[in-house]
Scaffold this motif. Structure first.
Motif, mmCIF file in Angstrom:
data_model
loop_
_atom_site.group_PDB
_atom_site.id
_atom_site.type_symbol
_atom_site.label_atom_id
_atom_site.label_comp_id
_atom_site.label_asym_id
_atom_site.label_seq_id
_atom_site.Cartn_x
_atom_site.Cartn_y
_atom_site.Cartn_z
ATOM 1 N N ILE A 110 31.119 -59.748 -72.285
ATOM 2 C CA ILE A 110 30.394 -59.741 -71.002
ATOM 3 C C ILE A 110 30.144 -61.164 -70.527
ATOM 4 O O ILE A 110 30.118 -61.434 -69.342
ATOM 5 C CB ILE A 110 29.051 -58.955 -71.042
ATOM 6 C CG1 ILE A 110 28.100 -59.542 -72.083
ATOM 7 C CG2 ILE A 110 29.277 -57.483 -71.314
ATOM 8 C CD1 ILE A 110 26.640 -59.218 -71.783
ATOM 9 N N VAL B 112 28.887 -56.454 -82.152
ATOM 10 C CA VAL B 112 27.995 -56.683 -81.007
ATOM 11 C C VAL B 112 28.148 -58.115 -80.486
ATOM 12 O O VAL B 112 28.080 -58.355 -79.277
ATOM 13 C CB VAL B 112 26.522 -56.376 -81.381
ATOM 14 C CG1 VAL B 112 25.589 -56.712 -80.232
ATOM 15 C CG2 VAL B 112 26.371 -54.910 -81.744
ATOM 16 N N ALA C 151 25.639 -51.103 -67.273
ATOM 17 C CA ALA C 151 25.405 -52.548 -67.417
ATOM 18 C C ALA C 151 26.537 -53.236 -68.181
ATOM 19 O O ALA C 151 26.647 -54.461 -68.158
ATOM 20 C CB ALA C 151 24.081 -52.803 -68.129
ATOM 21 N N MET C 152 27.383 -52.459 -68.855
ATOM 22 C CA MET C 152 28.510 -53.033 -69.618
ATOM 23 C C MET C 152 29.807 -52.812 -68.830
ATOM 24 O O MET C 152 29.948 -53.334 -67.756
ATOM 25 C CB MET C 152 28.613 -52.381 -70.999
ATOM 26 C CG MET C 152 27.330 -52.403 -71.780
ATOM 27 S SD MET C 152 27.009 -54.026 -72.535
ATOM 28 C CE MET C 152 25.664 -53.539 -73.618
ATOM 29 N N LEU D 85 22.449 -55.523 -75.734
ATOM 30 C CA LEU D 85 23.175 -56.078 -76.884
ATOM 31 C C LEU D 85 22.245 -56.800 -77.858
ATOM 32 O O LEU D 85 22.463 -56.750 -79.071
ATOM 33 C CB LEU D 85 24.285 -57.011 -76.404
ATOM 34 C CG LEU D 85 25.426 -56.296 -75.663
ATOM 35 C CD1 LEU D 85 26.409 -57.314 -75.095
ATOM 36 C CD2 LEU D 85 26.144 -55.315 -76.582
ATOM 37 N N GLU E 175 20.572 -57.120 -68.038
ATOM 38 C CA GLU E 175 20.482 -55.826 -68.707
ATOM 39 C C GLU E 175 21.469 -55.696 -69.872
ATOM 40 O O GLU E 175 21.106 -55.242 -70.963
ATOM 41 C CB GLU E 175 20.730 -54.724 -67.678
ATOM 42 C CG GLU E 175 20.233 -53.374 -68.140
ATOM 43 C CD GLU E 175 20.429 -52.305 -67.070
ATOM 44 O OE1 GLU E 175 20.496 -52.657 -65.865
ATOM 45 O OE2 GLU E 175 20.541 -51.130 -67.449
ATOM 46 N N ALA E 176 22.725 -56.082 -69.640
ATOM 47 C CA ALA E 176 23.711 -55.987 -70.723
ATOM 48 C C ALA E 176 23.264 -56.834 -71.914
ATOM 49 O O ALA E 176 23.352 -56.398 -73.071
ATOM 50 C CB ALA E 176 25.082 -56.451 -70.234
ATOM 51 N N GLU E 177 22.769 -58.025 -71.621
ATOM 52 C CA GLU E 177 22.326 -58.931 -72.677
ATOM 53 C C GLU E 177 21.180 -58.313 -73.483
ATOM 54 O O GLU E 177 21.135 -58.446 -74.717
ATOM 55 C CB GLU E 177 21.877 -60.271 -72.068
ATOM 56 C CG GLU E 177 23.014 -61.170 -71.576
ATOM 57 C CD GLU E 177 23.587 -60.778 -70.201
ATOM 58 O OE1 GLU E 177 23.158 -59.738 -69.633
ATOM 59 O OE2 GLU E 177 24.470 -61.497 -69.701
#
Lengths: 289, 289
Positions: B156, B149, B89-90, A113, A108-110
């Motif tokens: 992460i 970004v 998510a972060m 981003l 999800e984070a990926e």
């Protein structure tokens, strides 16, 4: 006279190649580059870049490296919007264009981003290709709070909201913002970039508005007419999750009538500017009529 | 001679007022406007807009409506980055500047979209305030995949990764991208907007680099030196969640030494361009030295 089919057959591979090569060159981190490329090269009709290029060509412009860069910048921005729309907190989709969505594949984070990176990179390509701040103004307005993102906000705000279900004006607005704004901007940027006369610009922007509105109705119809396999993503989903759209308000027959009316309007606009090359783009909609 | 303290006291209220009024005027949907405003008017030092304005003033520019618009556009972009960094998510933070984070207050989809709207709106203000595509190129590069970004992606990707924990070069790069790039861009845009000579521009951009690098070390030190109440957000958190930063590599004493070295470097750069008004911005760091 070139037809849209010929134009598309000529430029689609060039757009695809440019997107893949340029993105590979420009993103320094290897894994992040892969994540961004995964969604950008996932296929798709490249409608918005083709619209930009075809409009520029109606205006008599030669298409060179700069025009390609602007066109592909629009596609990066479109791809960002798809990645974010699919997120668990939004539409929570597992498949897109027949493959796993970005967050399912990479996390999800990926995915957040990758979208966050594609948006400014797309704007950068538009700025560099045009060297014109007015194109930046057009694109940022189209995807900002009163444009695409505003439409997505209305969408999540209205899903499963019965008060909205029959509010045709609100649904029209939401659908226009979500999809129409970026389509309109693709054409508008081309008219500014090509220095078209105000009269021709207005006709083409009118065409873009009809085309964009038609596109959303088409997209809703596809959702119930095509099987999931044909569409490459989950279909019949809007109704299941309580989404409101023109279709849920008008039903299939009236939606088809409205779509046909918009196509006729778009054709009339094009006839006024010798926009024959753009005519064929309307054939897309035959599938659902 | 104006000190930075005087400059800041004069311009901070103007920046705050501009942000609130302009954002209120420009976002059409009432609830979405509230969501965006919530994070933008949450306080904060307005460092980046002040840096832009102070640099423009070092270059001898009068600060008018256009310069304010660019400065506040930078702050919108900074705010977007904070909202997305806080997402579940972060970094999954519940508090920011002493109040609930956007997703805690409004929901996750709403927070993602508020960020997605602030980014293009910020770029739009920069394009409109400058009418110069080169500023758009600077800002989009600074926040794109090889900028902010990209830094967040490295963050992460490297959290809880022991191979990264002692890789000072990678950590330096990540911290530079996450924080330094946008600070550098704020100064660079001012030098371009003010048509400064290449020599002065280079000195000021060098100053911005030292200041930006120092800022991240400061931010890491604050995390362990201040209590959560003073900082207005969760502190002592980086270590708990396995974050790697300069501090975890160098320790407190060496981090302070490096910070002092960067401040000295920044001062020398400013001395070369009569940049006295910017000197005082370095006082920020006294708190952790």
């Amino acid at each position: 006279m070139t037809t849209f089919k010929e134009f598309q057959a000529h430029w689609t591979p060039t757009i695809n190649q440019y997107l893949e090569e340029k993105l590979s060159q420009e993103v320094e981190d290897e894994t992040f580059r892969q994540i961004m490329l995964y969604s950008v090269v996932a296929g798709g009709k490249r409608l918005r870049p083709l619209l930009f290029l075809a409009t520029a060509s109606v205006a008599g412009m030669e298409i060179g490296e700069n025009e390609l860069k602007i066109a592909c910048g629009i596609e990066l921005i479109h791809t960002y919007s798809l990645i974010h729309d699919d997120l668990p907190a939004m539409d929570n989709d597992d498949y897109r264009r027949g493959r796993l969505t970005s967050h399912k594949k990479w996390g999800e984070a990926e995915a957040i981003l990758a979208g966050d990176a594609l948006l400014p990179l797309g704007i950068q390509w538009i700025a560099q290709g045009s060297q014109d701040w007015r194109l930046v103004e057009i694109i940022t307005k189209a995807v900002g709070p009163n444009g695409m993102v505003g439409g997505q906000y209305l969408d999540i705000d209205s899903t499963n909201n019965d008060a909205v279900a029959q509010n045709e004006a609100l649904i029209d607005k939401m659908e226009w913002l979500k999809t129409g704004c970026l389509i309109e901007a693709s054409v508008k940027m081309a008219t500014v970039h090509a220095n078209m006369s105000q009269e021709s610009s207005e006709k083409l922007v009118d065409f873009a508005r009809a085309f964009g509105r038609a596109f959303q109705i088409y997209d809703d119809l596809i959702d119930i007419i095509e099987s999931s396999q044909e569409a490459g993503k989950a279909t019949h989903k809007d109704q299941e999750v309580g989404k409101n759209n023109t279709l849920t308000v008008l039903g299939i027959d009236k939606s088809r009538q409205e779509l046909q009316g918009l196509i006729d309007k778009a054709k009339a606009d094009l006839a006024a500017v010798n926009g024959e090359v753009l005519l064929g783009i309307l054939d897309l909609y035959k599938k659902v009529l």
